[in-house]
Design a protein around this motif. Structure first.
Motif, mmCIF file in Angstrom:
data_model
loop_
_atom_site.group_PDB
_atom_site.id
_atom_site.type_symbol
_atom_site.label_atom_id
_atom_site.label_comp_id
_atom_site.label_asym_id
_atom_site.label_seq_id
_atom_site.Cartn_x
_atom_site.Cartn_y
_atom_site.Cartn_z
ATOM 1 N N VAL A 192 21.576 51.472 11.447
ATOM 2 C CA VAL A 192 22.745 51.603 12.750
ATOM 3 C C VAL A 192 21.538 50.946 13.938
ATOM 4 N N ALA A 193 19.972 51.079 12.886
ATOM 5 C CA ALA A 193 19.414 50.302 14.235
ATOM 6 C C ALA A 193 19.559 49.171 14.145
ATOM 7 N N GLY A 194 19.770 48.405 13.250
ATOM 8 C CA GLY A 194 20.643 46.797 13.452
ATOM 9 C C GLY A 194 21.640 46.068 14.418
ATOM 10 N N ARG A 195 22.546 46.967 14.066
ATOM 11 C CA ARG A 195 23.201 47.190 14.617
ATOM 12 C C ARG A 195 23.511 47.281 16.181
ATOM 13 N N ASN A 196 22.269 48.040 16.994
ATOM 14 C CA ASN A 196 22.095 48.339 18.242
ATOM 15 C C ASN A 196 20.885 47.716 18.362
ATOM 16 N N ASN A 197 20.137 46.641 17.598
ATOM 17 C CA ASN A 197 19.154 46.375 18.270
ATOM 18 C C ASN A 197 17.358 46.783 18.139
ATOM 19 N N ILE A 198 17.338 47.889 17.384
ATOM 20 C CA ILE A 198 16.762 48.632 17.751
ATOM 21 C C ILE A 198 15.151 48.312 16.455
ATOM 22 N N SER A 199 14.403 48.901 16.449
ATOM 23 C CA SER A 199 12.920 48.172 15.870
ATOM 24 C C SER A 199 12.671 49.617 15.931
ATOM 25 N N LEU A 207 14.741 65.200 12.210
ATOM 26 C CA LEU A 207 15.556 65.561 13.222
ATOM 27 C C LEU A 207 16.388 66.249 13.517
ATOM 28 N N MET A 208 17.165 65.225 13.043
ATOM 29 C CA MET A 208 18.593 65.272 12.640
ATOM 30 C C MET A 208 19.283 64.095 11.149
ATOM 31 N N GLN A 209 17.781 64.181 10.638
ATOM 32 C CA GLN A 209 18.026 63.943 8.743
ATOM 33 C C GLN A 209 18.940 63.265 8.434
ATOM 34 N N LEU A 210 18.735 61.664 8.742
ATOM 35 C CA LEU A 210 18.812 59.980 8.855
ATOM 36 C C LEU A 210 18.403 60.161 6.827
ATOM 37 N N MET A 211 19.544 59.313 6.953
ATOM 38 C CA MET A 211 18.881 58.578 5.059
ATOM 39 C C MET A 211 18.496 57.440 5.753
ATOM 40 N N ALA A 246 15.303 73.031 22.582
ATOM 41 C CA ALA A 246 14.149 71.755 21.629
ATOM 42 C C ALA A 246 14.589 70.566 21.936
ATOM 43 N N PHE A 247 13.667 69.774 22.633
ATOM 44 C CA PHE A 247 13.144 68.468 22.853
ATOM 45 C C PHE A 247 14.141 67.954 23.407
ATOM 46 N N LYS A 248 14.658 69.438 24.877
ATOM 47 C CA LYS A 248 15.891 69.336 25.306
ATOM 48 C C LYS A 248 16.024 67.529 26.395
ATOM 49 N N LYS A 249 14.423 66.619 26.838
ATOM 50 C CA LYS A 249 14.353 65.999 27.657
ATOM 51 C C LYS A 249 14.834 64.716 26.938
ATOM 52 N N ILE A 250 14.827 64.517 25.215
ATOM 53 C CA ILE A 250 15.264 63.418 24.655
ATOM 54 C C ILE A 250 16.906 63.636 24.117
ATOM 55 N N PHE A 251 16.622 64.759 24.243
ATOM 56 C CA PHE A 251 18.258 65.080 24.279
ATOM 57 C C PHE A 251 19.283 64.861 24.769
ATOM 58 N N SER A 252 18.595 65.008 25.704
ATOM 59 C CA SER A 252 20.241 64.994 27.586
ATOM 60 C C SER A 252 19.965 62.837 27.782
ATOM 61 N N LYS A 253 18.865 62.552 27.410
ATOM 62 C CA LYS A 253 18.209 61.387 27.774
ATOM 63 C C LYS A 253 19.975 60.437 26.643
ATOM 64 N N TYR A 254 20.458 61.041 25.284
ATOM 65 C CA TYR A 254 21.166 59.968 24.213
ATOM 66 C C TYR A 254 22.175 60.604 24.827
ATOM 67 N N SER A 255 22.298 61.723 25.322
ATOM 68 C CA SER A 255 23.550 62.209 25.285
ATOM 69 C C SER A 255 24.354 61.919 26.533
ATOM 70 N N GLU A 305 11.759 60.571 19.350
ATOM 71 C CA GLU A 305 12.391 59.464 19.894
ATOM 72 C C GLU A 305 13.540 58.654 19.274
ATOM 73 N N ILE A 306 12.940 58.247 18.583
ATOM 74 C CA ILE A 306 13.597 57.494 17.399
ATOM 75 C C ILE A 306 14.686 57.475 16.972
ATOM 76 N N ASN A 307 14.651 59.277 16.399
ATOM 77 C CA ASN A 307 15.313 60.138 15.084
ATOM 78 C C ASN A 307 16.737 60.058 16.143
#
Length: 673
Positions: free
Chosen positions: A561-568, A550-554, A508-517, A579-581
């Motif tokens: 994590v987003a702040g550390r990596n300049n992700i909004s 998907l990855m059950q983030l609080m 599932a969602f292999k393309k996105i997982f591959s990208k961030y892997s 994609e975000i998760n």
């Protein structure tokens, strides 16, 4: 002669001619049918595509309250499977205008749909808030009513009078005797009971005992005012004391024989709670006090197990190991299996392998035969250099046939590949067609297409609630065809069909997982395994604690994590975006891997329970025990199972992705934790 030859030649050519005509004849007979069938499919596809387009236009018009466009598009939908969904949304928009007839017609016609429950709920809320109790009595249904709606229904019945009033009072008393505080909306109903002195002392006592056993002291004080019997008042005061003051239980004569005779269940529950608290602070005192109580009190099997377990743990943790072991040995046959398993794991913590072997031998057969203890029977033979360890090799061989954490560990020990035990579950075309023809299945498919995911899930749940195993397997294949992976996984769980790993572990969602892997240099199989464990690929999952996606983030962790990596990302719904998760989840997992020197065991445990807890657990084992023993010593059952599952799932995904990887890598194998 020439004439005869000519005729023969002609006959041979004629035969050849007719033979050549046969394929052409077959083609002419059957090809049109295939063409018609193909054209029929194309027409259906074109029709559904057109209907989807119209639905979206109607839905958008309804959202912006463009009534004219909505009505025009709605009429064009013909028999589109979720046409009723639009009508339900339209009714909800004008529900405050009290469209009684329209609402009732809708609820009658579409009672089997999920959205009808929404229409009924909001219709009942509108009637309740406007005190339209006569209409409320007509349209109320109990199956999905909230507590405040149930209260208003009973209030309405009491208003109506007669037989309705009698049953209204009886049901109102049931609502009042709850062990929890009821919503403020129930106050008017309860005021009727109080005004008419309908809450008897017996009913009040019933509620008090529920509430005090749950340690809801403020509510217990409120209920106490309705108790009229003097003996009950005295006993209530004693129960307050024993629940709030941990030392009261030391007095074995605190309750009188008369009180014990009248209320044995409540008193035994209170004493059990007191002994459990005492054992945590002073287990030796709890033991002697419990022995005194046993002379005149008859505790249930469950109460005995709880008290014994708390005393055994307390003695061990309060440096009275010999007393603890002696007590456990004495009561091992009447003690919970969990406490025996806990005791073995205490031996693991300090690397006392002989002690662990001794406790495993004392386990009852049903416990000893669990995979975990079969594995450790062999493993401990190795750790203690037991001359008989070779005789235990058959244990590894048997376990290696299993698709599990211990099965994969055993296979690795023997140098074997992991056994997937795959069994194809493909149903017949007829079974699939029958299920796909159900209105609820068609509705689910279209709701998913329009990304109305919550409505789709509710429609699915309503449709499948009485499915057989065979139907659940077909449902898994249908949802897999839709690429609705969570629906596939949960359907296979419902079916109890465990061996079709293609469906249970989809890519599932292999393309996105591959990208961030690749981006975060995390093995793809590990990333997918973790998401499979966390959410079963439910991209809009929300846990009771508030973890999302998907990855059950609080949310707080995701923001950090987003702040550390300049992700909004959008704070409310953003974590439901795959994609975000996956982006943020993979970054957090990467940080855990870096913190724990790429040790996946520790990183996975930290992802679940937090890195601070993992540091604390490591301090207790001081880097002296092997990886498998450390996993067993994780004090939280949830985290221990989580680590084992993710590692096993990672091995399954490695095989699916053609990655050559053992369940435990070489470095993890030799690292002491």
């Amino acid at each position: 002669m020439p004439m005869i030859k000519l005729v023969n030649i002609f006959n041979r050519k004629s035969c050849l001619f007719y033979i050549l005509l046969i394929p052409l004849f077959i083609l002419l007979v059957f090809l049109p049918r295939k063409i018609v069938w193909a054209e029929s499919i194309d027409k259906k596809e074109n029709l559904i595509h057109e209907q989807r387009k119209i639905f979206k236009e109607a839905h958008d018009a309804l959202q912006r309250k463009d009534k004219k466009t909505y009505q025009k598009k709605y009429k064009q939908l013909d028999n589109y499977p979720i046409k009723h969904h639009l009508l339900g949304l339209e009714l909800l928009q004008r529900i405050r205008s009290f469209p009684r007839d329209d609402i009732r017609n809708y609820l009658d016609k579409y009672s089997d749909t999920a959205i009808s429950a929404d229409v009924r709920y909001y219709w009942l809320e509108t009637l309740r808030k406007n005190n339209k109790w006569q209409d409320y009595l007509i349209d109320y249904k109990d199956d999905r009513a909230t507590t405040k709606q149930k209260c208003f229904y009973q209030q309405s019945k009491i208003k109506k009078g007669g037989e309705d009033e009698k049953s209204g009072v009886q049901n109102a008393l049931k609502l009042w005797t709850s062990g929890s505080s009821q919503p403020k909306a129930c106050d008017k109903l309860f005021a009727i009971l109080i005004k008419n002195n309908l809450i008897s002392g017996k009913i009040a006592w019933e509620r008090f005992t529920k509430v005090i056993s749950l340690r809801k002291y403020q509510l217990a004080k409120y209920v106490l005012r309705f108790i009229d019997d003097d003996d009950d008042k005295k006993l209530a005061a004693k129960l307050f004391e024993i629940y709030k003051n941990k030392n009261i239980v030391l007095n074995s004569n605190f309750f009188t024989e008369k009180e014990l005779d009248r209320n044995p269940i409540e008193i035994h529950d209170a004493i059990t709670y007191g002994l459990l608290r005492l054992a945590k602070k002073n287990s030796q005192s709890a033991l002697s006090t419990y022995q005194t109580y046993q002379k005149k009190y008859s505790f249930s099997t469950l109460q005995k197990n709880r008290i014994n377990s708390s005393i055994i743990k307390g003695l061990y943790e309060q440096d009275k190991k010999e007393n603890s072991d002696r007590y456990l040995t004495k009561y091992i046959d009447s003690t919970s299996s969990k406490i025996i398993e806990w005791r073995v794991r205490q031996s693991f913590k300090i690397g006392d392998w002989q002690d662990a072997k001794m406790w495993i031998k004392k386990m009852p057969p049903n416990l000893k035969n669990k995979q975990v203890w079969r594995y450790w029977s062999q493993r401990l033979a190795e750790l203690t250099d037991d001359n008989l360890s070779k005789n235990y090799q058959n244990i590894y061989k048997d376990l290696s046939k299993e698709r599990s954490f211990y099965g994969f560990l055993s296979a690795q020990k023997l140098g074997l590949g992991n056994n997937m035990n795959f069994e194809d579950s493909t149903p017949s075309k007829d079974d699939l067609s029958k299920l796909e023809a159900l209105a609820g299945i068609k509705s689910t498919r279209e709701l998913l297409y329009h990304k109305l995911n919550l409505s789709a899930r509710r429609e699915w749940n309503k449709t499948t609630r009485n499915f057989s195993k065979k139907q659940w397997v077909s449902a898994a294949h249908i949802s897999n065809k839709w690429l609705w992976y969570n629906g596939t996984i949960t359907s296979m769980i419902k079916a109890g069909y465990w061996n079709d790993t293609n469906l249970r572990f989809p890519l599932a969602f292999k393309k996105i997982f591959s990208k961030y892997s690749k981006k975060n240099q995390i093995p793809l199989n590990l990333l997918m395994a973790l998401a499979r464990q966390e959410s079963s690929f439910h991209d809009e999952a929300t846990s009771p604690a508030g973890a999302k996606g998907l990855m059950q983030l609080m949310p707080a962790t995701a923001q950090e994590v987003a702040g550390r990596n300049n992700i909004s990302f959008e704070p409310v719904r953003g974590l439901y975006n795959p994609e975000i998760n996956i982006s943020l989840g993979s970054l957090y997992l990467k940080r855990m891997l870096e913190r724990f020197d790429d040790n996946r065991i520790l990183a996975i445990a930290a992802y679940n329970a937090g890195p601070t807890r993992v540091d604390r657990w490591r301090k207790k084992t001081v880097g002296k025990i092997p990886f498998d023993a450390w996993i067993e010593t994780i004090p939280f059952n949830e985290t221990r199972n989580y680590v084992q599952n993710v590692l096993a799932f990672s091995a399954i995904y490695a095989k699916k992705l053609n990655a050559k990887e053992h369940i435990i890598n070489d470095q993890e194998m030799i690292t002491r934790l």
